[in-house]
Enzyme design. Structure first.
Site, mmCIF file in Angstrom:
data_model
loop_
_atom_site.group_PDB
_atom_site.id
_atom_site.type_symbol
_atom_site.label_atom_id
_atom_site.label_comp_id
_atom_site.label_asym_id
_atom_site.label_seq_id
_atom_site.Cartn_x
_atom_site.Cartn_y
_atom_site.Cartn_z
ATOM 1 N N PRO A 48 0.802 -1.221 0.000
ATOM 2 C CA PRO A 48 0.000 0.000 0.000
ATOM 3 C C PRO A 48 0.840 1.278 0.000
ATOM 4 C CG PRO A 48 -0.846 -1.549 1.628
ATOM 5 C CD PRO A 48 0.467 -2.085 1.150
ATOM 6 N N GLU B 188 0.935 -7.994 8.991
ATOM 7 C CA GLU B 188 1.045 -6.548 9.207
ATOM 8 C C GLU B 188 1.953 -5.871 8.198
ATOM 9 O OE1 GLU B 188 0.385 -2.833 10.862
ATOM 10 O OE2 GLU B 188 -0.682 -4.728 11.091
ATOM 11 N N ARG C 293 -0.855 -8.563 -21.344
ATOM 12 C CA ARG C 293 -1.647 -8.209 -22.522
ATOM 13 C C ARG C 293 -0.910 -7.247 -23.443
ATOM 14 N NH1 ARG C 293 -4.646 -3.744 -22.651
ATOM 15 N NH2 ARG C 293 -6.442 -4.810 -23.566
#
Length: 244
Positions: free
Chosen positions: A89, A116, A154
């Site tokens: 994150p 964590e 892709r």
């Protein structure tokens, strides 16, 4: 390209590789992949890969040893210097430019964590890239890794059936993609724009460009770089500003 995915839950991502474009591309040897359970590399007698954080705090932290050893082994097997990507994150927010950059590599290693967080030495001394797919937190890095992998594969040569598809995608051109229509031309009174039925390719391309600019203006003005717009684009852009 070869892709390694380090995960405690290989079965969580294996099904994604076995469907749709990812499976077809792998069947045609456009890329290869390997799922690695880094628990197999732990030297802990209880096969633990996490421990309590120094200094206290909530949650458990992934230890460096099994992840370092797993990556070292993969580098030796492939005889390459891969991009080692930490799904996190705290990483840079993922976008199409990053996908196009990664698609040029020969070897990618994705580290998918749980708990964590990671021991900071993994971040500082092992990885080359930290990537986040958005400003929210998932229970693990697997889903994020598969988003990145799908967007990269892709873009590889001959993966998509139409080689023009990827370059014209939203974000690849710097704009959102124009609307698409297919048969029937009239569905419940909702009609396809006449220009798309005209057969005039120049007018169709002009319509698509204008609609792409319009959609970007309505939804993602932040994507626009005025320096990359043509004189005609700028004229359309000014008209959009005057009409909204």
């Amino acid at each position: 390209m070869h892709i390694d995915v380090l995960t405690l839950f290989p079965e969580l991502v294996s099904s994604v590789f076995n469907h749709s474009i990812l499976k077809k591309a792998n069947d045609k040897a456009k890329y290869s992949y390997n799922l690695v359970n880094f628990r197999d590399y732990t030297e802990n007698k209880h096969s633990k890969v996490d421990d309590y954080p120094y200094g206290g705090g909530a949650g458990m932290v992934l230890t460096p040893q099994p992840i370092f050893d797993a990556v070292d082994d993969l580098k030796e097997k492939q005889s390459t210097k891969p991009r080692v990507i930490l799904m996190c994150p705290q990483g840079a927010t993922y976008n199409q430019n990053k996908a196009e950059e990664l698609a040029k590599e020969d070897h990618l290693v994705f580290i998918c964590g749980h708990y964590e967080g990671y021991d900071e030495r993994i971040r500082e001394h092992l990885v080359t890239d930290e990537i986040s797919i958005g400003d929210y937190v998932l229970t693990g890095g697997e889903l994020g890794a598969m988003v990145v992998i799908d967007s990269v594969v892709r873009l590889l040569p001959e993966v998509l059936g139409n080689e023009d598809s990827a370059p014209k995608d939203s974000f690849s051109t710097g704009l959102l993609e124009h609307p698409h229509y297919t048969r029937p031309a009239d569905f419940r009174g909702m009609k396809v724009p006449d220009v798309l039925l005209s057969g005039n390719h120049a007018k169709i391309e002009a319509w698509r460009r204008k609609e792409s600019l319009k959609r970007t203006y309505e939804r993602r003005k932040d994507l626009i770089d005025a320096d990359l717009l043509s004189k005609n684009d700028l004229k359309i852009w000014e008209e959009l500003k005057n009409n909204y």
